[in-house]
Design an enzyme around this catalytic site. Sequence first.
Site, PDB file in Angstrom:
ATOM      1  N   LYS A 194      93.697  70.635  -4.395  1.00  0.00           N
ATOM      2  CA  LYS A 194      92.254  70.552  -4.170  1.00  0.00           C
ATOM      3  C   LYS A 194      91.686  69.798  -5.364  1.00  0.00           C
ATOM      4  CE  LYS A 194      92.205  74.892  -1.617  1.00  0.00           C
ATOM      5  NZ  LYS A 194      93.415  75.684  -1.929  1.00  0.00           N
ATOM      6  N   ASP A 202      99.888  78.655   7.457  1.00  0.00           N
ATOM      7  CA  ASP A 202      99.329  79.068   6.165  1.00  0.00           C
ATOM      8  C   ASP A 202      99.171  80.581   6.127  1.00  0.00           C
ATOM      9  OD1 ASP A 202      98.125  79.377   3.742  1.00  0.00           O
ATOM     10  OD2 ASP A 202      96.352  78.149   4.190  1.00  0.00           O
ATOM     11  N   LYS A 223      96.407  79.566  10.766  1.00  0.00           N
ATOM     12  CA  LYS A 223      96.352  80.692   9.829  1.00  0.00           C
ATOM     13  C   LYS A 223      97.241  81.809  10.338  1.00  0.00           C
ATOM     14  CE  LYS A 223      93.237  79.698   6.643  1.00  0.00           C
ATOM     15  NZ  LYS A 223      93.640  79.663   5.242  1.00  0.00           N
TER      16      LYS A 223
HETATM   17 MG    MG Z   1      96.114  77.555   1.891  1.00  0.00          MG
END
Ligand code: MG
Length: 334
Positions: A244, A166, A137
């Site tokens: 997703k 990300d 992250k």
């Molecule tokens: Mg993401």
Amino acid sequence: MDFRFEFRRYSLAFKHPVRTSRGSWANREGIYVRIERPNGSVGFGEAAPVPFFGSDSVQLSEEACISLGSKVDEEVLSRVPSKLGTLRNAIANALGETRDETVHSSLGVAALLPAGRAAFKEGPIKADAGFRIFKWKVGVGAPDDEQAMLDDLIGALPSGSKLRLDANGAWDRRVAEQWLGRAADRPIEFVEQPVAANSRAAVDTLLGLAGDFPVPIALDESLVEEGDVTQWLDAGWPGYFVIKPSLLGDVRLTLGKLAVAGARVVFSSSLETAVGAEAALRLAFSWPGKASALGFGVWPLFADSRFDGPAATPFFRAQDIGATDVEALWNAVS
Ligand code: MG
């Protein structure tokens, strides 16, 4: 022909609250649906919208379930509005409409690393467990600080490792350019959602960045509404698509378009329970394209571990998908 339709709303505490750009997320809310055919066969599905992600909501899905009533037929999906993507997904799964033949025997899994320096400690632990794809992250601290950490993190991982960065849309174009420039000669698999997805200008920015830098960019928050994937395919998006499956109302249609386009897809969790996760993973294993390492390294996730999917390991095997006792979870939320 009448099918018996039931649903149960759940609220389940995460083991640790999930940090989001909108603050702390403590409870996973969603709905399980159960459809029983006249021959007695039963299917389950999970509708688990992500708060602030698109126009879907648990409340609206519950209202739609109530209005469907206890008897439905094969055309039930036509009565669920397209904006309730997760409920459409749940019903399609319960009807068995998303089941295809498995084409992958095993798929890699990306290890999740925490933001900042905590990744230096966690990375080698995950590497010892066998992981070679890592997701870090970024966009959490100051860009200078995080950029200065990048080489130390790469150095802390085994050679041959790949890193996904990300940013969750945290950067402006200038900072994104710095990062993409820096990523170019490093083992970065892709940079995910470098800039926010909230405007028409963002589309041009993302397409521009993808054209200017050799490191691929992955779209995540840009793929929220029904139809977003199609629009990016039509725009000729050259990078990755973070999909997703549980959030897609017409999941087979969308995955079919991605396969035809030869798109690079990262199948990912939406922090659903094992009921939805199993269906999502099954779709990943039956997707005919070249699948990248899965973004399903999220478990353990729930305070009540019965609702967790498979614990994160460097690979998931097709034969391990389907091990969930879905009926027990349905009973557990009554
Ligand atoms: Mg993401």
